[in-house]
Motif scaffolding. Sequence first.
Motif, mmCIF file in Angstrom:
data_model
loop_
_atom_site.group_PDB
_atom_site.id
_atom_site.type_symbol
_atom_site.label_atom_id
_atom_site.label_comp_id
_atom_site.label_asym_id
_atom_site.label_seq_id
_atom_site.Cartn_x
_atom_site.Cartn_y
_atom_site.Cartn_z
ATOM 1 N N ARG A 32 4.229 45.705 11.246
ATOM 2 C CA ARG A 32 3.289 46.579 12.412
ATOM 3 C C ARG A 32 3.978 48.563 11.751
ATOM 4 O O ARG A 32 3.228 49.342 11.986
ATOM 5 N N ASP A 33 5.501 48.115 10.810
ATOM 6 C CA ASP A 33 6.233 48.576 10.021
ATOM 7 C C ASP A 33 6.862 48.304 9.242
ATOM 8 O O ASP A 33 8.528 47.814 9.120
ATOM 9 N N ARG A 222 3.837 47.396 2.682
ATOM 10 C CA ARG A 222 4.425 48.778 2.596
ATOM 11 C C ARG A 222 3.837 48.819 1.178
ATOM 12 O O ARG A 222 3.044 50.064 1.031
ATOM 13 N N ASP A 225 0.380 49.928 2.414
ATOM 14 C CA ASP A 225 0.225 50.713 3.284
ATOM 15 C C ASP A 225 0.155 52.391 2.324
ATOM 16 O O ASP A 225 -0.763 53.339 2.378
ATOM 17 N N PRO A 281 0.054 50.640 15.477
ATOM 18 C CA PRO A 281 1.352 50.934 14.618
ATOM 19 C C PRO A 281 2.756 51.120 15.752
ATOM 20 O O PRO A 281 2.879 50.691 17.005
ATOM 21 N N ARG A 287 10.235 52.173 17.322
ATOM 22 C CA ARG A 287 10.725 52.711 15.175
ATOM 23 C C ARG A 287 12.119 53.427 15.190
ATOM 24 O O ARG A 287 13.972 53.312 14.720
#
Length: 310
Positions: A32-33, A222, A225, A281, A287
């Motif tokens: 998700r990140d 990454r 993205d 997200p 985060r």
Amino acid sequence: MLPATAVALAVLAALLAWPVPALLARARWPRRDPLVALVCWQAIGLAGGLSMVGALLVHGLAPWGHSLPEAAWSLAAGSPAGEPVRGDHWVALTLAGVLASELLGVLVLSGLRTARTRRRHRELLELVVQPSAELPDTRLLEHPAPVAFCIPGARPLLVLSSGMVAELDEDQLAAVVAHERAHLRERHHLLLLPFVAWEAALPVLPAAARAHAAVRELVEMRADDVALASLSGSAPRRTLARAIVAAVGGAGGAGVPSGALAVTGGVAASRVVRLLEPPSPLPVAARWAALTSAELLLLLPTALLLLPAF
């Protein structure tokens, strides 16, 4: 009796050598990140190495001081040990030196070896590739299989094969180029290097191979993205996913030089699923919690080494 600080560092090293990497590798949130997950992996690697070497140093230097700075100052001043120096202290100091030399030496050698390999491949490729008229800063290679990769370094090289150009449409080619440029712009090869060295230095440690595989997949996610943020069109995710499928189906990574970062890198199937079915997200609170945990993970062994023993 072992100093409590050495025991705490040893416990931390054991946790970071096996259960923590295993849990993070199996977790679902990193997809998700990926950027936050990469920060966490770097913290685990650095804190783990510092804890392993630090535990041995603290125990070995315990007769000279109650903290690493105190012991170092005593040795530098030529002060005698305040406690009897036993054989286990000398063994710990020897192991600390060997382990630190192994980790740092393998890191340096891996970096030099990888740089030399990339430089050799770059020199060979520059003899056969041609600049692309349609895609700036991109070179074309006559090769029937769809291949796209970049060779990072002081003079980065982004290469597309003629098979890739023939296989993909204009939007898909733009997606592939954006993916490779993301690797170069964010210097993903530097994020991978410590884990390449970790796996080479500690091949008997299963967590080392797991960490390397996880970080390699995360840098590809990454790059996906970053590429998506620069793409236009109605369905950039589907466009990039189709480009990945075409590259994997046609070449499966064949023809990519060692040390290069290719669009087919990582686990392509999971990347395609992630593109077509994007996860939600990571919440801002989660985060920041992950980033704070990574920072604390780095501070903990540092504090244990610098503060007086408890």
